[in-house]
Design a protein around this motif. Structure first.
Motif, mmCIF file in Angstrom:
data_model
loop_
_atom_site.group_PDB
_atom_site.id
_atom_site.type_symbol
_atom_site.label_atom_id
_atom_site.label_comp_id
_atom_site.label_asym_id
_atom_site.label_seq_id
_atom_site.Cartn_x
_atom_site.Cartn_y
_atom_site.Cartn_z
ATOM 1 N N GLY A 1 0.805 -1.205 0.000
ATOM 2 C CA GLY A 1 0.000 0.000 0.000
ATOM 3 C C GLY A 1 0.839 1.256 0.000
ATOM 4 N N GLU A 2 0.303 2.316 0.613
ATOM 5 C CA GLU A 2 1.019 3.594 0.639
ATOM 6 C C GLU A 2 2.273 3.515 1.490
ATOM 7 O OE1 GLU A 2 -2.508 4.030 -1.163
ATOM 8 O OE2 GLU A 2 -2.398 3.501 0.947
ATOM 9 N N ALA A 3 2.266 2.707 2.540
ATOM 10 C CA ALA A 3 3.462 2.549 3.355
ATOM 11 C C ALA A 3 4.593 2.006 2.512
ATOM 12 C CB ALA A 3 3.170 1.615 4.533
ATOM 13 N N GLY A 4 4.269 1.031 1.631
ATOM 14 C CA GLY A 4 5.277 0.478 0.731
ATOM 15 C C GLY A 4 5.774 1.510 -0.242
ATOM 16 N N CYS B 1 -10.843 10.304 -2.833
ATOM 17 C CA CYS B 1 -9.668 9.481 -2.532
ATOM 18 C C CYS B 1 -9.380 8.492 -3.662
ATOM 19 C CB CYS B 1 -9.876 8.738 -1.216
ATOM 20 S SG CYS B 1 -9.879 9.799 0.249
ATOM 21 N N CYS B 2 -10.437 7.961 -4.258
ATOM 22 C CA CYS B 2 -10.266 7.041 -5.393
ATOM 23 C C CYS B 2 -9.578 7.739 -6.562
ATOM 24 C CB CYS B 2 -11.618 6.493 -5.838
ATOM 25 S SG CYS B 2 -12.345 5.278 -4.733
ATOM 26 N N ILE B 3 -10.018 8.958 -6.851
ATOM 27 C CA ILE B 3 -9.424 9.712 -7.961
ATOM 28 C C ILE B 3 -7.945 9.993 -7.696
ATOM 29 C CG2 ILE B 3 -9.494 11.899 -9.219
ATOM 30 C CD1 ILE B 3 -12.506 11.969 -8.736
ATOM 31 N N ALA B 4 -7.628 10.387 -6.457
ATOM 32 C CA ALA B 4 -6.238 10.694 -6.106
ATOM 33 C C ALA B 4 -5.354 9.449 -6.191
ATOM 34 C CB ALA B 4 -6.171 11.286 -4.702
ATOM 35 N N LEU B 5 -5.855 8.317 -5.717
ATOM 36 C CA LEU B 5 -5.083 7.081 -5.763
ATOM 37 C C LEU B 5 -4.884 6.607 -7.197
ATOM 38 C CD1 LEU B 5 -3.689 4.768 -4.308
ATOM 39 C CD2 LEU B 5 -5.915 3.639 -4.082
ATOM 40 N N GLU B 6 -5.914 6.769 -8.023
ATOM 41 C CA GLU B 6 -5.798 6.371 -9.427
ATOM 42 C C GLU B 6 -4.716 7.196 -10.138
ATOM 43 O OE1 GLU B 6 -8.706 5.598 -13.296
ATOM 44 O OE2 GLU B 6 -9.404 6.810 -11.608
ATOM 45 N N GLU B 7 -4.683 8.497 -9.860
ATOM 46 C CA GLU B 7 -3.667 9.358 -10.472
ATOM 47 C C GLU B 7 -2.263 8.969 -9.998
ATOM 48 O OE1 GLU B 7 -4.820 13.259 -9.385
ATOM 49 O OE2 GLU B 7 -6.446 13.408 -10.868
ATOM 50 N N LEU B 8 -2.119 8.668 -8.710
ATOM 51 C CA LEU B 8 -0.821 8.267 -8.177
ATOM 52 C C LEU B 8 -0.339 6.963 -8.802
ATOM 53 C CD1 LEU B 8 1.410 8.841 -6.050
ATOM 54 C CD2 LEU B 8 0.094 7.406 -4.470
ATOM 55 N N SER B 9 -1.252 6.009 -8.939
ATOM 56 C CA SER B 9 -0.901 4.721 -9.527
ATOM 57 C C SER B 9 -0.520 4.866 -11.001
ATOM 58 C CB SER B 9 -2.071 3.740 -9.376
ATOM 59 O OG SER B 9 -1.733 2.469 -9.889
ATOM 60 N N LEU C 1 -7.808 -0.117 -5.136
ATOM 61 C CA LEU C 1 -8.691 0.818 -5.827
ATOM 62 C C LEU C 1 -10.015 0.159 -6.195
ATOM 63 C CD1 LEU C 1 -8.815 3.715 -6.888
ATOM 64 C CD2 LEU C 1 -7.816 2.908 -9.045
ATOM 65 N N VAL C 2 -9.973 -1.111 -6.584
ATOM 66 C CA VAL C 2 -11.209 -1.840 -6.916
ATOM 67 C C VAL C 2 -12.129 -1.924 -5.700
ATOM 68 C CG1 VAL C 2 -12.150 -4.090 -7.580
ATOM 69 C CG2 VAL C 2 -10.159 -3.169 -8.782
ATOM 70 N N GLN D 1 6.605 -2.935 -8.836
ATOM 71 C CA GLN D 1 5.526 -3.638 -9.544
ATOM 72 C C GLN D 1 4.515 -4.218 -8.555
ATOM 73 O OE1 GLN D 1 6.509 -6.192 -12.865
ATOM 74 N NE2 GLN D 1 8.522 -5.259 -13.067
ATOM 75 N N ARG D 2 5.011 -4.698 -7.429
ATOM 76 C CA ARG D 2 4.087 -5.222 -6.422
ATOM 77 C C ARG D 2 3.212 -4.111 -5.858
ATOM 78 N NH1 ARG D 2 5.609 -7.945 -0.543
ATOM 79 N NH2 ARG D 2 3.494 -7.881 0.283
ATOM 80 N N ILE D 3 3.794 -2.934 -5.613
ATOM 81 C CA ILE D 3 3.020 -1.813 -5.080
ATOM 82 C C ILE D 3 1.935 -1.397 -6.068
ATOM 83 C CG2 ILE D 3 3.165 0.627 -4.462
ATOM 84 C CD1 ILE D 3 5.913 0.053 -3.281
ATOM 85 N N VAL D 4 2.282 -1.333 -7.356
ATOM 86 C CA VAL D 4 1.302 -0.973 -8.375
ATOM 87 C C VAL D 4 0.151 -1.984 -8.385
ATOM 88 C CG1 VAL D 4 0.913 -0.757 -10.855
ATOM 89 C CG2 VAL D 4 2.927 0.283 -9.818
ATOM 90 N N LYS D 5 0.471 -3.250 -8.257
ATOM 91 C CA LYS D 5 -0.562 -4.291 -8.234
ATOM 92 C C LYS D 5 -1.456 -4.145 -7.009
ATOM 93 C CE LYS D 5 -1.181 -9.322 -8.129
ATOM 94 N NZ LYS D 5 -0.491 -10.640 -8.081
ATOM 95 N N GLU D 6 -0.864 -3.896 -5.846
ATOM 96 C CA GLU D 6 -1.654 -3.755 -4.626
ATOM 97 C C GLU D 6 -2.523 -2.498 -4.669
ATOM 98 O OE1 GLU D 6 1.018 -3.821 -1.344
ATOM 99 O OE2 GLU D 6 1.328 -5.995 -1.435
ATOM 100 N N GLN D 7 -1.998 -1.432 -5.262
ATOM 101 C CA GLN D 7 -2.793 -0.212 -5.393
ATOM 102 C C GLN D 7 -3.999 -0.451 -6.293
ATOM 103 O OE1 GLN D 7 0.095 2.665 -6.751
ATOM 104 N NE2 GLN D 7 0.464 3.444 -4.687
#
Length: 436
Positions: free
Chosen positions: A8-11, A325-333, A291-292, A281-287
Motif C-alpha cells: 500500500g502507501e506505506a510500501g 480518494c479514489c481519484i487521487a489514488l488512481e492518479e498516483l498509480s 482501488l477496486v 511492480q508489487r506496489i502498483v498491483k496492490e494499489q
C-alpha cells in the motif's frame, strides 16, 4: 526480504527511501576506485565510481554539517526548509538540475509523436512520426518528417552496433509482449512505447559521435528505408560477428582495474535495481486491487443515506470523500506505472548494453594479447609487426570511447534518477494533500 513487509502507501514511501539509497549516483560516483572491490552483498552506496578523479570522503565529512536541521542543503547548495510546506509547491521546482546542459550546444532536435495504427491483410502495426530540426551541414534541409515503425528503430540500433562497436548504444524497449496479458495496440502501451522510442532517439541525437552516423542520418531523412535495409550484411555474417565477440572468452592477463570495477559496479547496480523494480511492480498491483475495493466502498454510503434522513448529509459527505480518494489514488498509480516503472526498465536494459560493450572490449584486448604473444615467439625480431600495432590502436580507441560513454551514462543516470525520485516524492505529497 524487505519486499515482504511493504504494501500500500506505506510500501510506496519505503520505495522512495530504497530508491534514494540505490539510485543515488551522485554519491556513488564521487569516489576513486584505486583497488578492485568485490561485487559481494554490499550496498550500492559503497560501490565506488571507477573513473572518478576525486578522493574518497571520510564518513564524518558528509555528516559533520548535517547534525542540525538548519544545515541541511540540496545538492546545488539551496537550504532545505524542514517545516511542512504551506502549499503543494513542487519539489522539482526547488531543485536545479545543473547537469542538464553539461556545457554542450545542441544543433539537432528529434521528436517521436503521433502514433497511428495500420491494418492490412497481412499484418497490423503502429507507426510513429519522427520530426527532425537541425542546423547541421550534413543535412540537406533544416526540417524532416518521416514515419517509422518499431522494426525501423530496431534496424537503426543494429546498424549503430555494427558501425560503432566501441560505443554504448542506447537500449530500445522490448519488442515482444505476452499475448493475453498486454494489449500492444492499447493506448497506454502505445504511449509508453512512444516515450521510450522518443528517449532512444534523443539519446542518440545528443551523442557527439552516434549523432553523426550515416545510418542515423538515413533513418531521420529517408522516406522509405527498405532500399537501405537490403544493403545490410547477410544474416550469416551478422551471426558471425555476434558469435565472434561472445565466444572469444578466455581470461585476460592484464585487464585494467577500471574496467573490472565497471563490471562489478554494473553487477551490483543490476541487483539493487532489480529489487526496486520488483517492489515497485508489487506496489502498483496492490494499489490496483485496493482501488477496486475502494470504488465499491463509496457507493454503499450513498445508498445508505437514502434511508437515513437525519444522517443523509454526513453519509453523502463520506461517500464524496471516498470518491475523491479514489481519484487521487488512481492518479498516483498511473504516475508510477507511466513514469516510474519505465525508467527502471530502461536502465535494466542499459546495464545489459553496457555489459555487451565491455565484452567486446575484452575480446579486442584478448586478440591484441594473442597477437603480441605470437610475435614474441618469432625468432626474427624486426620491431613490432604492423598487425600488432593496429590491434593495439584498436584497444586504445576502444578504451577511450568506452570511458567517455561511461562518464556520459553516469551523468545521464544522475539526472534521470534525481528527476525520478524527486518527482515521485512530489506526487506523493500532492496525493496526501488531496486526501487531507
Amino acid at each position: 526480504m524487505e519486499a515482504a513487509e511493504i504494501g500500500g502507501e506505506a510500501g510506496f514511501g519505503a520505495l522512495a527511501v530504497a530508491g534514494g539509497g540505490s539510485g543515488d549516483s551522485a554519491t556513488m560516483s564521487a569516489a576513486l576506485c584505486k583497488t578492485l572491490p568485490s561485487s559481494g552483498p554490499k550496498s550500492i552506496r559503497d560501490m565506488q565510481h571507477p573513473l572518478s578523479a576525486e578522493e574518497v570522503l571520510s564518513p564524518g565529512a558528509d555528516t559533520a554539517g548535517s547534525s542540525g536541521d538548519k544545515d541541511l542543503m540540496l545538492p546545488n547548495g539551496t537550504p532545505v526548509e524542514t517545516s511542512s510546506p504551506a502549499s503543494s509547491s513542487s519539489l522539482l521546482n526547488r531543485l536545479q538540475l545543473d547537469d542538464e546542459l553539461d556545457g554542450e550546444t545542441r544543433d539537432l532536435f528529434v521528436t517521436v509523436d503521433d502514433p497511428k495504427k495500420h491494418v492490412s491483410a497481412m499484418e497490423t502495426y503502429i507507426t510513429y512520426r519522427v520530426s527532425t530540426k537541425t542546423t547541421r551541414n550534413e543535412f540537406d534541409l533544416p526540417e524532416y518528417t518521416v514515419r517509422r515503425r518499431y522494426q525501423d528503430f530496431d534496424w537503426l540500433r543494429i546498424k549503430l552496433e555494427e558501425s560503432q562497436p566501441t560505443h554504448l548504444i542506447p537500449p530500445l524497449p522490448e519488442k515482444f509482449v505476452v499475448k493475453g496479458v498486454v494489449d500492444r495496440f492499447s493506448e497506454d502501451f502505445v504511449e509508453t512505447r512512444r516515450k521510450a522510442l522518443d528517449k532512444f532517439l534523443k539519446r542518440i541525437s545528443d551523442h557527439p559521435v552516434l549523432s553523426f552516423n550515416d545510418n542515423f542520418n538515413v533513418f531521420l531523412t529517408a522516406k522509405d528505408l527498405n532500399p537501405y535495409k537490403k544493403q545490410g550484411l547477410a544474416f550469416i555474417t551478422k551471426m558471425g560477428e555476434s558469435v565472434k565477440y561472445v565466444t572469444g572468452g578466455y581470461k585476460l592477463r592484464n585487464r585494467p582495474v577500471e574496467f573490472s570495477a565497471m563490471g562489478d559496479y554494473l553487477d551490483t547496480f543490476s541487483q539493487k535495481l532489480g529489487t526496486i523494480d520488483r517492489i515497485a511492480q508489487r506496489i502498483v498491483k496492490e494499489q490496483a486491487e485496493y482501488l477496486v475495493e475502494f470504488r465499491e466502498y463509496g457507493p454503499i454510503y450513498s445508498s445508505w443515506s437514502a434511508i437515513e434522513e437525519q444522517l443523509n448529509k454526513p453519509l453523502n459527505g463520506v461517500s464524496n470523500c471516498i470518491g475523491n480518494c479514489c481519484i487521487a489514488l488512481e492518479e498516483l498509480s498511473e504516475d508510477m506505472s507511466e513514469d516510474f516503472l519505465p525508467v527502471l526498465r530502461e536502465y535494466v536494459l542499459y546495464i545489459e548494453s553496457m555489459k555487451n560493450v565491455l565484452r567486446k572490449r575484452d575480446h579486442v584486448q584478448a586478440e591484441y594479447e594473442a597477437k603480441l604473444e605470437t610475435a614474441a615467439y618469432k625468432e626474427e625480431k624486426q620491431g613490432t609487426p604492423t598487425n600488432v600495432e593496429k590491434c593495439q590502436d584498436r584497444v586504445e580507441c576502444f578504451n577511450a570511447d568506452l570511458k567517455a560513454d561511461w562518464d556520459r551514462w553516469q551523468s545521464n543516470k544522475r539526472q534521470d534518477f534525481r528527476q525520478l525520485l524527486m518527482g515521485m516524492a512530489d506526487k506523493n505529497i500532492q496525493y496526501y494533500e488531496k486526501l487531507v
